[in-house]
Scaffold this motif. Structure first.
Motif, short mmCIF file in Angstrom:
data_model
loop_
_atom_site.label_atom_id
_atom_site.label_comp_id
_atom_site.label_asym_id
_atom_site.label_seq_id
_atom_site.Cartn_x
_atom_site.Cartn_y
_atom_site.Cartn_z
N PHE A 84 5.78 -2.79 1.08
CA PHE A 84 5.77 -3.77 -0.01
C PHE A 84 6.93 -3.51 -0.96
O PHE A 84 7.52 -2.43 -0.93
CB PHE A 84 4.44 -3.73 -0.77
CG PHE A 84 4.20 -2.45 -1.53
CD1 PHE A 84 4.46 -2.37 -2.89
CD2 PHE A 84 3.71 -1.32 -0.89
CE1 PHE A 84 4.24 -1.20 -3.59
CE2 PHE A 84 3.49 -0.14 -1.58
CZ PHE A 84 3.75 -0.08 -2.93
N VAL A 85 7.22 -4.49 -1.79
CA VAL A 85 8.30 -4.38 -2.77
C VAL A 85 7.73 -4.65 -4.17
O VAL A 85 6.56 -5.04 -4.32
CB VAL A 85 9.45 -5.37 -2.46
CG1 VAL A 85 10.13 -5.00 -1.15
CG2 VAL A 85 8.94 -6.81 -2.43
N ILE A 86 8.56 -4.47 -5.18
CA ILE A 86 8.12 -4.63 -6.56
C ILE A 86 7.56 -6.03 -6.82
O ILE A 86 6.58 -6.19 -7.54
CB ILE A 86 9.27 -4.29 -7.53
CG1 ILE A 86 9.53 -2.79 -7.53
CG2 ILE A 86 8.95 -4.78 -8.94
CD1 ILE A 86 10.73 -2.37 -8.35
N ASP A 87 8.17 -7.04 -6.22
CA ASP A 87 7.68 -8.41 -6.42
C ASP A 87 6.23 -8.54 -5.95
O ASP A 87 5.45 -9.28 -6.55
CB ASP A 87 8.56 -9.40 -5.66
CG ASP A 87 9.91 -9.62 -6.35
OD1 ASP A 87 9.98 -9.39 -7.58
OD2 ASP A 87 10.87 -10.00 -5.67
N ASP A 88 5.88 -7.83 -4.88
CA ASP A 88 4.50 -7.87 -4.39
C ASP A 88 3.54 -7.26 -5.42
O ASP A 88 2.43 -7.75 -5.63
CB ASP A 88 4.38 -7.09 -3.08
CG ASP A 88 5.19 -7.71 -1.96
OD1 ASP A 88 5.25 -8.96 -1.90
OD2 ASP A 88 5.75 -6.96 -1.15
#
Length: 201
Positions: free
Chosen positions: A34-38
């Protein structure tokens, strides 16, 4: 309550929600999944809000281990000054180190072993927790105990809890099915450890 007080409470709640979201995603997908936007989307905030609280997703995940420490410190300061320091600490640990808190701390440590990029952030949070907790203990001890006694006691307590969370001793948390049959429940571990503190090793 003042406006600044309400603002601080809201800020802490936002930071906690983002940390919880990052932690849940790390458990479900792994740190690379996952990434920060998630994280921001799961918590219901913007990426900019995330950046106002954390430098990266690792920092947010590590912060989950910090939750509960403030409540434990407040509880310790609320204990009557007539209660011996060791008894007060045991009572607070039994009350505040809940299954959820301990499980999260243990899971964050496990994740840091699986994903090395998380490890320095966990160490940073642990260091901050230790400094704050020791300062709280000094405040509670006040002039009733020598400074050396408080420092040595805190070091012993910190090492004791860390050994259980890091798996150096076989301690089973409620609902933990991964430990062996010979493992101790955490409450039993606390009783044994505090008995050593009272009588020596």
């Amino acid at each position: 309550m003042t406006r600044s007080g309400l603002r601080d409470i809201k800020r802490e709640a936002t930071a906690q929600a983002l940390a919880e979201a990052a932690f849940d995603l790390a458990r479900a997908r792994g740190l690379d999944g996952f990434v920060i936007d998630d994280v921001a989307e799961r918590a219901g905030y913007s990426r900019r809000t995330f950046a106002n609280h954390y430098s990266c997703k690792e920092a947010a995940i590590a912060w989950v281990a910090y939750s509960g420490i403030e409540a434990a410190g407040d509880a310790l300061e609320d204990v009557s000054g007539d209660v011996p320091l060791l008894d007060a600490i045991l009572a607070v640990l039994q009350l505040q180190l809940t299954t959820e808190t301990l499980s999260r701390m243990r899971e964050v440590i496990r994740l840091s072993r699986e994903f090395p990029s998380l490890e320095p952030y966990v160490h940073h949070v642990q260091h901050r927790m230790r400094l704050e907790a020791e300062q709280r203990l000094r405040t509670v001890a006040a002039d009733r105990y020598p400074t050396t006694y408080v420092s040595l006691l805190f070091g012993a307590l910190y090492g004791m809890v860390s050994s259980a969370l890091e798996g150096l001793v076989d301690v089973r948390l409620p609902g933990d099915t991964s430990s062996s049959n010979g493992s101790m429940e955490f409450d039993q571990f606390l009783e044994v450890a505090f008995q050593h503190l009272r009588t020596g090793f």
